[in-house]
Write a protein that holds these residues in place. Structure first.
Motif, PDB file in Angstrom:
ATOM      1  N   ASN A 128     -15.726 -52.914 -27.077  1.00 59.38           N
ATOM      2  CA  ASN A 128     -16.635 -53.680 -27.931  1.00 59.38           C
ATOM      3  C   ASN A 128     -16.097 -55.080 -28.197  1.00 59.38           C
ATOM      4  OD1 ASN A 128     -18.547 -51.651 -28.145  1.00 59.38           O
ATOM      5  ND2 ASN A 128     -17.717 -50.831 -30.051  1.00 59.38           N
ATOM      6  N   ASP A 129     -14.794 -55.184 -28.396  1.00 56.95           N
ATOM      7  CA  ASP A 129     -14.185 -56.502 -28.601  1.00 56.95           C
ATOM      8  C   ASP A 129     -14.486 -57.423 -27.421  1.00 56.95           C
ATOM      9  OD1 ASP A 129     -13.019 -55.608 -30.946  1.00 56.95           O
ATOM     10  OD2 ASP A 129     -11.001 -55.431 -30.120  1.00 56.95           O
ATOM     11  N   ALA A 130     -14.236 -56.930 -26.219  1.00 59.57           N
ATOM     12  CA  ALA A 130     -14.438 -57.753 -25.027  1.00 59.57           C
ATOM     13  C   ALA A 130     -15.907 -58.151 -24.879  1.00 59.57           C
ATOM     14  CB  ALA A 130     -13.958 -57.008 -23.789  1.00 59.57           C
ATOM     15  N   LYS A 131     -16.802 -57.199 -25.098  1.00 54.08           N
ATOM     16  CA  LYS A 131     -18.234 -57.509 -24.999  1.00 54.08           C
ATOM     17  C   LYS A 131     -18.650 -58.529 -26.052  1.00 54.08           C
ATOM     18  CE  LYS A 131     -19.667 -53.085 -22.968  1.00 54.08           C
ATOM     19  NZ  LYS A 131     -20.438 -51.835 -23.174  1.00 54.08           N
ATOM     20  N   ASP A 132     -18.109 -58.388 -27.261  1.00 50.00           N
ATOM     21  CA  ASP A 132     -18.460 -59.318 -28.332  1.00 50.00           C
ATOM     22  C   ASP A 132     -17.924 -60.720 -28.053  1.00 50.00           C
ATOM     23  OD1 ASP A 132     -19.659 -57.182 -29.547  1.00 50.00           O
ATOM     24  OD2 ASP A 132     -18.142 -56.934 -31.120  1.00 50.00           O
ATOM     25  N   MET A 133     -16.712 -60.806 -27.510  1.00 46.46           N
ATOM     26  CA  MET A 133     -16.160 -62.117 -27.162  1.00 46.46           C
ATOM     27  C   MET A 133     -16.958 -62.755 -26.033  1.00 46.46           C
ATOM     28  SD  MET A 133     -13.637 -63.067 -29.113  1.00 46.46           S
ATOM     29  CE  MET A 133     -12.912 -64.372 -28.110  1.00 46.46           C
ATOM     30  N   ALA A 134     -17.350 -61.956 -25.037  1.00 44.66           N
ATOM     31  CA  ALA A 134     -18.152 -62.490 -23.936  1.00 44.66           C
ATOM     32  C   ALA A 134     -19.496 -62.995 -24.440  1.00 44.66           C
ATOM     33  CB  ALA A 134     -18.346 -61.413 -22.866  1.00 44.66           C
ATOM     34  N   ALA A 135     -20.128 -62.234 -25.329  1.00 47.43           N
ATOM     35  CA  ALA A 135     -21.415 -62.647 -25.888  1.00 47.43           C
ATOM     36  C   ALA A 135     -21.271 -63.922 -26.719  1.00 47.43           C
ATOM     37  CB  ALA A 135     -21.995 -61.521 -26.736  1.00 47.43           C
TER      38      ALA A 135
END
Length: 293
Positions: A26-33
């Motif tokens: 979730n962290d990685a997806k949130d940073m990418a978004a």
């Protein structure tokens, strides 16, 4: 000029199911978004690596290619975020007072004998040596939501959604000959920051680096060197405490705050709730400006 973001999040570790985390993907997806929504990155400029994709070889290949592009003048801003476990490994270069390098855990982390296998773990020296190749004209911003501590896990917390430390104790073989200290330094982008300045010239150089607008490296860390970073639960969803509050703060303020003010808001929000204090290593000029591609 183009930008590049590489966002890595690892919950699952092929050889160690007992080390599973919940919030790193979730962290990685949130940073990418966030990169695409507020930080000015095009979708084609953002690479997301999660779980089985995030082997050491894959992570280092992506970083190596991005650094090569930076050296060729093809990109002007490189952002790297990593959410995973942190650990330690024996220092081979002799630059660590405690005899241990900080290290970051890819999905294929493995042992070789009674120590970590260098082919399947990422040491802070490796990242430092790679990032040292980034030209001064390219801004490098690194986010590490892992533990940077050799002091072990926090006190036991047994509720269903209690925060869990993102730290794996190293194998016994890594500890041989290490000098244990109460505080262990965390990863730093600047080699000179690893030891106290010993001469007036070095002290003057360090002061100049802090005020030089051309200084081009920024490090965000989830905690102090002697702390652990939490894998936590927010409103029905897991995240790293550091990443959650960073993304939330930047979103809530529409990325109009300077980095130092983002950090202050994060620390205030996390105080008393998590046993970690987020860190920002940067020169004065970059601390005064907003995060932006």
């Amino acid at each position: 000029m183009a930008s590049k973001a590489i966002c890595v999040g690892i919950n699952k570790f092929a050889n160690y199911p007992q080390f599973t985390l919940n919030g790193c993907v979730n962290d990685a997806k949130d940073m990418a978004a966030l990169c695409k929504s507020l930080l000015g990155f095009k979708a084609s400029e953002v690479t997301l690596l999660t779980d089985a994709q995030a082997t050491k070889a894959a992570i280092m290949a992506q970083l190596g290619a991005a650094v090569a592009q930076a050296r060729q003048g093809k990109i002007g801003y490189l952002l790297f975020s990593l959410s995973s476990h942190g650990t330690q490994m024996a220092d081979k270069s002799g630059d660590e007072p405690d005899g241990m390098d900080e290290a970051f855990v890819p999905t294929d982390i493995a042992q070789k004998g009674n120590a970590w296998d260098p082919a399947h773990i990422i040491s802070d020296d490796e990242l430092h040596d790679l990032f040292q190749q980034v030209p001064d004209s390219v801004l490098l911003e690194v986010y590490l939501d892992t533990c940077h501590s050799g002091t072990g896990l926090r006190g036991a917390e047994f509720s269903l959604h209690a925060p869990r430390a993102r730290y794996i104790a190293p194998p016994a073989g890594e500890l041989q000959g290490a000098v244990r200290q109460k505080a262990v330094r965390g990863f730093t982008l600047q080699r000179e920051a690893r030891a106290p300045a010993k001469t007036a010239a070095k002290k003057a150089a360090a002061k100049a680096a802090d005020t030089n607008p051309a200084t081009h490296q920024i490090l965000w860390a989830g905690c102090k060197a002697n702390q652990t970073s939490a894998d936590a639960y927010f409103n029905g969803r897991y995240n790293g405490a550091f990443t959650y509050w960073f993304v939330k703060t930047v979103k809530d303020t529409q990325n109009k705050l300077a980095r130092k003010d983002v950090l202050a808001k994060m620390r205030a929000a996390m105080k008393g709730k998590f046993a970690q204090v987020p860190q920002l290593e940067s020169n004065a000029s970059n601390r005064q400006t907003a995060v932006a591609a």
